[in-house]
Write an enzyme that holds these catalytic residues in place. Structure first.
Site, mmCIF file in Angstrom:
data_model
loop_
_atom_site.group_PDB
_atom_site.id
_atom_site.type_symbol
_atom_site.label_atom_id
_atom_site.label_comp_id
_atom_site.label_asym_id
_atom_site.label_seq_id
_atom_site.Cartn_x
_atom_site.Cartn_y
_atom_site.Cartn_z
ATOM 1 N N SER A 195 0.836 -1.148 0.111
ATOM 2 C CA SER A 195 0.048 0.092 -0.164
ATOM 3 C C SER A 195 0.878 1.304 -0.007
ATOM 4 C CB SER A 195 -0.952 -0.069 1.193
ATOM 5 O OG SER A 195 -0.284 0.488 2.290
ATOM 6 N N LYS A 196 0.039 2.385 -0.122
ATOM 7 C CA LYS A 196 0.962 3.573 -0.235
ATOM 8 C C LYS A 196 1.752 3.987 0.831
ATOM 9 C CE LYS A 196 -0.471 7.369 -3.174
ATOM 10 N NZ LYS A 196 -1.332 7.841 -3.966
ATOM 11 N N ARG A 197 1.481 3.502 2.181
ATOM 12 C CA ARG A 197 2.069 3.881 3.290
ATOM 13 C C ARG A 197 3.467 3.560 3.382
ATOM 14 N NH1 ARG A 197 -0.724 -0.833 6.335
ATOM 15 N NH2 ARG A 197 -0.044 -2.182 4.804
ATOM 16 N N ASP A 198 3.836 2.577 2.282
ATOM 17 C CA ASP A 198 5.170 1.978 2.095
ATOM 18 C C ASP A 198 5.932 2.576 1.099
ATOM 19 O OD1 ASP A 198 6.657 -0.125 2.935
ATOM 20 O OD2 ASP A 198 6.336 -1.114 0.995
#
Ligand code: GLU
Length: 491
Positions: free
Chosen positions: A255-258
């Site tokens: 996901s984007k958080r990564d």
């Protein structure tokens, strides 16, 4: 599928945003299969879920696919025998399918409000059983439907599941059987009159004669419903391959958080499409040999769904960066120039883009920055060359270490060099090399004692390409201006 039948595969994105790496992998695997088998690769846009559609997403997805080098034989923009390839322009087809299902008693109207459905779900929970939509004894007819509509009730159409277990013969996941009691009557037309994803997807796969569906594993749970719909509508069931999930290095769903997950972000961050397609190909597929770096045409040769694993794929960003570094080092000069030019065009705020470099300067930059990992490395290391002289900022650490240390040793060097630099002509790699060699010799100084003060004066930092390359690119006038400015402002 009989052997004489050409392979027809598709990528069917919903325009809910940019193309992300998961979608890109689905597109790539389908593309590879089509190219390998001499089949057809179709791109269809699934935009019937109007709440989720994002303005401007379609051209972005198209641009990203093209940037990756995944061309399609039929579909959006290119047209083909089953045009249009935008589901919102194919509503008549879905309506015809629903009419057929209603008329043959394989679908029925339902009028439940969301509050009513919620109450049914809660009751099921309270009774500790799975919620299943209670199919009515008698299906409402047209006049019931008109009445419900007049009374302001939501009118949907539900598909009557056949009440049997359904097995998916998946070429990656194996045989997956879903029990009849886990498959209830799902909605095929929503209250806004639009077909649901299931209906539009199955109708289009049938109409477009798709004979192999390759998509992410998150769709596997829906496949038995699709098979039931195909049977009801008289379409053959295609072959299926569901691709493993893509996880981050901590084993969570990517996901984007990564970090970046969108193809466009990687392009903007300075990755090459060659790198990305190669890396994405390895998300779930392995070539079965030690070697990992392949061009798209080489992957076409070796690709095979038999080598797609069930295990989740890992998105290893370090590996991606290492791949990119390798590709930057090994690609032909012209191709690298083309990619660099593309990068500049989508990063208009970089100082290199603002400098409107001609082709020979762009080539020189690539050359003097050899070993770079990503295009922004070139910006970081060489952007200062193209800034106005007065925009150079001096890094206090560099000033202290290189210019001010030992009673201003570096400043003294610059003062001493100034007239010699003024006298240097022509301004070439050779004359500058001779100048610096000369000074090193007459002062008994190492190269660094001479080159570093110049570097800090012209770049503001201790980082730049090789000193002669830097000065040649910068030109004599700017070199002198910057040295004078450093002496006047930071001393
Ligand atoms: N439109 C679906 C999506 O959003 C495609 C599913 C499929 O490939 O069948 O990805």
């Amino acid at each position: 599928m009989n052997d004489a039948q050409a392979l027809r595969v598709r990528f069917a994105p919903s325009p809910t945003g940019y193309l992300h790496v998961g979608g890109a992998r689905t597109a790539l695997f389908n593309w590879l299969l089509a190219r390998k088998a001499g089949g057809r690769f179709i791109v269809r846009i699934e935009d019937t879920d109007t709440d989720r559609n994002v303005e401007g997403a379609i051209p972005k997805i198209i641009e990203d696919l093209r940037w990756l080098g995944l061309n399609w034989d039929e579909g959006i923009e290119v047209g083909g025998p089953h045009a249009p390839y935008l589901q919102s322009q194919r509503l008549d087809l879905y309506r015809a399918a629903v009419t057929k299902l209603l008329e043959t008693g394989q679908a029925y109207y339902a009028f439940d409000t969301s509050a009513e459905l919620e109450a049914m779900r809660e009751q099921a929970m309270a009774e500790k059983r799975n919620f299943r939509y209670p199919r009515p004894e008698r299906f409402p007819d047209e006049s019931d439907m008109q009445q419900a509509r007049a009374a302001g009730k939501p009118v949907v159409v539900r598909f009557k599941m056949p009440g049997e277990d359904i097995t998916v013969h998946d070429e990656v996941m194996g045989q997956v059987t879903i029990k009849a009691d886990e498959l209830d009557d799902f909605i095929i037309v929503k209250a806004d009159g639009m077909p649901t994803y299931h209906l539009a997807n199955v109708t289009d796969d049938g109409e477009m004669q798709i004979n192999f569906v390759v998509r992410g594993q998150e769709f596997l749970a829906q496949t038995p419903r699709h098979i039931a719909l195909q049977r009801a509508l008289g379409y053959p069931t295609p072959r299926y391959a569901h691709l493993p999930l893509i996880m981050d290095m901590k084993g969570r769903k990517l996901s984007k958080r990564d970090g970046d997950v969108e193809v466009f972000s990687f392009r903007q961050a300075g990755y090459l499409p060659e790198t990305l397609v190669n890396f994405i190909a390895l998300l779930g597929w392995s070539p079965g040999m030690q070697r990992e770096q392949f061009s798209l045409s080489e992957i076409v040769e070796v690709f095979d769904t038999a080598r797609v694993n069930r295990a989740n794929a890992k998105f290893d960003r370090d590996k991606l960066l290492a791949f990119n570094t390798d590709y930057c080092a090994s690609l032909g000069e012209d191709r690298l120039l083309e990619a660099f030019t593309d990068w500049l065009s989508i990063n208009p705020d970089s100082s290199l883009a603002k400098a409107n470099l001609d082709e020979s300067s762009r080539r020189t930059l690539l050359h003097v920055n050899k070993g770079f990992r990503l295009f922004p490395d070139i910006e970081k290391k060489s952007g200062f060359i193209y800034l106005p002289d007065e925009a150079i900022e001096y890094d206090p650490q560099a000033v202290k270490k290189v210019l001010a240390k030992n009673d201003g040793e570096g400043f003294a060097m610059l003062r001493m060099l100034l007239p010699q630099i003024e006298a240097t002509a022509p301004w070439t790699h050779e004359t500058l090399e001779a100048l610096i060699a000369n000074v090193c010799q007459s002062h008994g100084a190492g190269m660094n004692k001479v080159a570093q003060p110049i570097r800090v004066a012209v770049a503001g930092t201790t980082v730049s390409p090789a000193i002669y390359d830097t000065l040649v690119m910068l030109g004599k006038e700017k070199t002198l201006n910057r040295i004078r400015r450093a002496l006047a402002t930071v001393q």
